[in-house]
Write a protein that holds these residues in place. Sequence first.
Motif, PDB file in Angstrom:
ATOM      1  N   LEU A  68       0.898  -1.293   0.004  1.00 59.00           N
ATOM      2  CA  LEU A  68      -0.225  -0.167   0.196  1.00 59.00           C
ATOM      3  C   LEU A  68       0.865   1.234   0.153  1.00 59.00           C
ATOM      4  O   LEU A  68       0.631   2.363  -0.453  1.00 59.00           O
ATOM      5  N   LYS A  69       2.014   1.143   0.682  1.00 57.50           N
ATOM      6  CA  LYS A  69       2.840   2.282   0.671  1.00 57.50           C
ATOM      7  C   LYS A  69       3.567   2.619  -0.688  1.00 57.50           C
ATOM      8  O   LYS A  69       3.704   3.596  -1.136  1.00 57.50           O
ATOM      9  N   GLY A  76       1.495   4.023  -2.785  1.00 54.50           N
ATOM     10  CA  GLY A  76       1.165   5.663  -2.596  1.00 54.50           C
ATOM     11  C   GLY A  76       0.422   5.965  -1.632  1.00 54.50           C
ATOM     12  O   GLY A  76       0.158   7.251  -1.038  1.00 54.50           O
ATOM     13  N   LEU A  77       0.011   4.954  -0.402  1.00 52.82           N
ATOM     14  CA  LEU A  77      -0.524   5.572   0.558  1.00 52.82           C
ATOM     15  C   LEU A  77       0.428   6.037   1.767  1.00 52.82           C
ATOM     16  O   LEU A  77       1.412   5.181   1.992  1.00 52.82           O
ATOM     17  N   THR A  78       0.383   7.081   2.362  1.00 52.51           N
ATOM     18  CA  THR A  78       0.994   7.820   3.383  1.00 52.51           C
ATOM     19  C   THR A  78       0.912   7.023   4.579  1.00 52.51           C
ATOM     20  O   THR A  78       0.061   6.468   4.923  1.00 52.51           O
TER      21      THR A  78
END
Lengths: 242, 828
Positions: B290-291, B294-296
């Motif tokens: 997920l990171k 692009g998930l912060t």
Amino acid sequence: MNQMTDLSKTDTSPMLRVTDLTHKVSLEADTLTILQGVNLEINRGESVAIVGRSGSGKTTLLGLLAGLDTPSEGKVELDGSEISRLSEDERAMLRARRVGFVFQSFQLLPALSALENVMLPLELAGIEAPEKRARELLERVGLGERLSHTPRQLSGGEQQRVAIARAFASDPVILFADEPTGNLDNRTGQAVSDLLMDLNREQGTTLVMVTHDDRLAARCGRQLHIEAGVLTEPELVEEVSG
Amino acid sequence: MAASQKLMSVSRDWRERDVRVVLVALIIAVATVATIALFASQLQRTLVSSASSFLAADRQLEAENGRPVPAGWIEEARDRGIETGQMIEFSTMVFGESGFQLVSVKAVSDEYPLRGDIEVQSRAEGTRSIVGSGPAKGEIWINPRLLRLLELDVGDTLEVGNLKLEISNLLLREPDGGFRLSSLAPRVMMHVDDVPATGVLQEGSRVEYIYLFAGAENLLNDYYQWLEPQLEPSHEWEGVRDGETFSRSLERAERFLLLGGSLAVLLAAVAVAVASRQYALSQRDTVALLKTLGLTGKGIGRLYLRRLALWGVAGIIGGLVLALPLFWLLARMLGSVLERPVDIYLDPAALAPALLTALVSLFAFAYPPVRRLRNVPAMRVLRSQPGETGREAVPDLIIAVLAIFGLVWMYAGELALVASLLGGLVLLLAVLGLVGWLMVSVLRKVRGGGNAWRLALVGLYRHRQASMAQMAVFAMTLMLAATLVLVRSSLLDDWQAQLPDDAPNHFLINIAPDTVDEVDAYWAQKGSPLDTVYPMVRGRLTELNDQPVKEAVSKDERINALNRELNLTWMEDLPDDNRVVEGEWFAAGVTEGVSVEAELAERLGLELGDRLTFTIGSEQVTEPVVSIRTVQWDSMKPNFYIAFPPDGGLTDMPATWITSFHLGASNKVALNEFSRRFPTVSVLEIDHIIERIQDIVRQVTQAIEAILALILAAALVVMAAVVSATLRDRQREGALLRTLGGQQSLLVRSTMLEFALLGFVAGILGVLAAEAAVYALQVRMFEGSFQWHWEVMLPVPLISALLLALFGRWQLRPVLSVSPMLLLRRLE
């Protein structure tokens, strides 16, 4: 946002510029140097293969180029942003909008269907009508009939096609691929690499691929060799020696 | 459904084993706490209402000065929505056709009893029946003994002063037939409105006006707030909680319920913590992906926080859904024990601790490992990264310990309990550290081979981190479960020992000094020998260190002992169930000093050497305090606040003698002859009170057993959580071993041995830690005595070994039932 992407695609500045990059990891007793003084420029729309043996540092380099990690020393600029100076969250946001990935082990979320796996990056980047775009891409990779299947119900080649659809979903400016055919048999690998190269051409994406498959590397416009953490470029070497 | 929403749906999570364990643990925690809280509230209500019937009300106001209280007081109570009733108690002579007899009269209003009921018989040898109110005007109910003493029959008339009343029933049991001294002569019950017509009550007659109150607890408390400033010293406000006998049983029961509740929560919390850590580990790849997409970090945090909240909601709903039928079942059981229907009372306040438990379990035990997911490097998608070091889990441990401390404190409200349990846990962890070190240094030398024992030992060493963690959790689980079982059985033993079948159930009071030997001989001959016979002198404590006692003691302390005459005694030997806690018991030949009961001493702030002055009739006696002793008020034997030595300060004071003894139901007829031979001796029959106490004990025992079952269920979930933690690794190893040619039987034997060893060591540690905790609890909380429980020392480790070996065998199932290749591929 799309406008911004289009603008960057007509830009003539390099997509990726690496200056004096060195990466070390500290072990219990001493420090191990994995990459040493790497300098590199990749232009927009170029397809580049990084070739090297296991343990040569190619996967580490790919991680650093994509902003998954930060180097010990040196500078990495991606599409004009110096990612080695961004925070982790800033790098994540940059990845969401401009970077796509294809992995050797596919990395699909097992609980989600093929369609949902492709929709995920679109949702994370806040792109509207994610389902329509995801359907189109899955149809493009030949899985229009398998939308609701979970990764477990798909073969390796099919899973990698879902992963490729996902990689192109958010319309990235650059695509990183880590041994994309490494877990596939020859024929399936061939089909998957065809698909990857075709889509890359259609979308005008910059492609950076790590592989030890010489045939796949040969399909890229440019090949870089890495050995013991040092990057060399064969053509350039030939030019200099010739 | 959007993909990211789907990532967070409970139905999807349910498919993951670790989430299932977290949810089941949460549900059990919520269900246990909710059931216990609901049931404790119900039990309290039922016990109080059952104990309230000892007062025939929730509260009594007694006027011992022979005058009714101002009518305004009672009107105020009615205005406040409190039920009221009235009684007048006095002694008088009654006249039948063949003679007269001193009786103790209880005249009651129509409302009597506000709580409890009266048992009557319409004629001698007739059927007994329960009625909800006293005699009507013009009627009188009498103790059956009076029937024989005066040769009367139901339907005859009896004269009370100037009034003739018809005997309409035999009075067998009144709800408030307590220990009041005025009720020593045979009891008769009449209507309060008939009292004036008898003309018996004159100015200065010895009479008690008693007012009954019943209603909601807050109404009663508010009313008392209003009433208190107006009360005189001769007024006594009495509630169930003041009655020593029952409040002790209640207190113990409540403490036990709370202890059970805390332990259940601890167990569930351990399960939540283990399973969520396991879950967090399994989520690392997903988070890395997920990171990468692009998930912060913040986004990851939000994603998992929302997921935890969903679990919380599911846990709370599931827990409550489970708790309600359980509670209903327990309440039904309570009804069948009491042989009367119980009004089910769903206390909304009882749900608060359940919600709080869910929140604390989630945020103190489940959240910390999940929170750290945001630190998973994105690079993990390309290459597996070094796992977590133990150091990162240290803050989790601190948070968990603080949360445990807080929860137990909240439930039990007792620092001693918290300290006992945590002390036991710390001791356990220290010993575990030692065992771990030993294990590593000894097992390191074992080399593998084709032998099941060797493979088992090598297995223990190879999984030493997991083995130690499992051992810690098993030992902790066993400790908590064993603590509860041990405390339960000693609690119940204590209770049963307190009221054995041959517990004294009759008192003889007012025995003249010269008839003591005759009375003793009479009962010895009837086969019901008397316990120790004590002299009794009535006196008031008037001065403390030469200062009037009411000035010497803080005004805020309302001490019953100061408001009435005390029964003083002298004794040579300390009664068996008394214990001297300060000073020394009278040595032979000592004639100076007094021994004071510990609680009275504490409330009066007495110390050894303080001088107490007693007014006895017209005499004054002053003696120093030489010892302070505890008294078993619920022993059903004569108990005294103040004891003098023989030939001490009470010598030559007018004394009567008192004793108690056990009289079987079949022998009760001997009381009639006794009353005729010794007319001045008063007999107090308390056999029915003892039956009631035994009822209460039975009730509480049932509750305790039900709660124990819940807690053991929590223990099983913890075990399952821990075992499943290493499931995947073990299955992969098993598959590899089989692929490499290992025989199934070898795999089974070595795995079972490995787990059996683990279980055995954990069992020993758990039992030892439980003993330590039980010791502290027994001595500090339940005021009992401590004994080693040798009978569990071996069985617990053996059972734990067996249980774990079976668990180990069970988790091998998939390894044995499918081909290694399929398994390896599935585990990919």
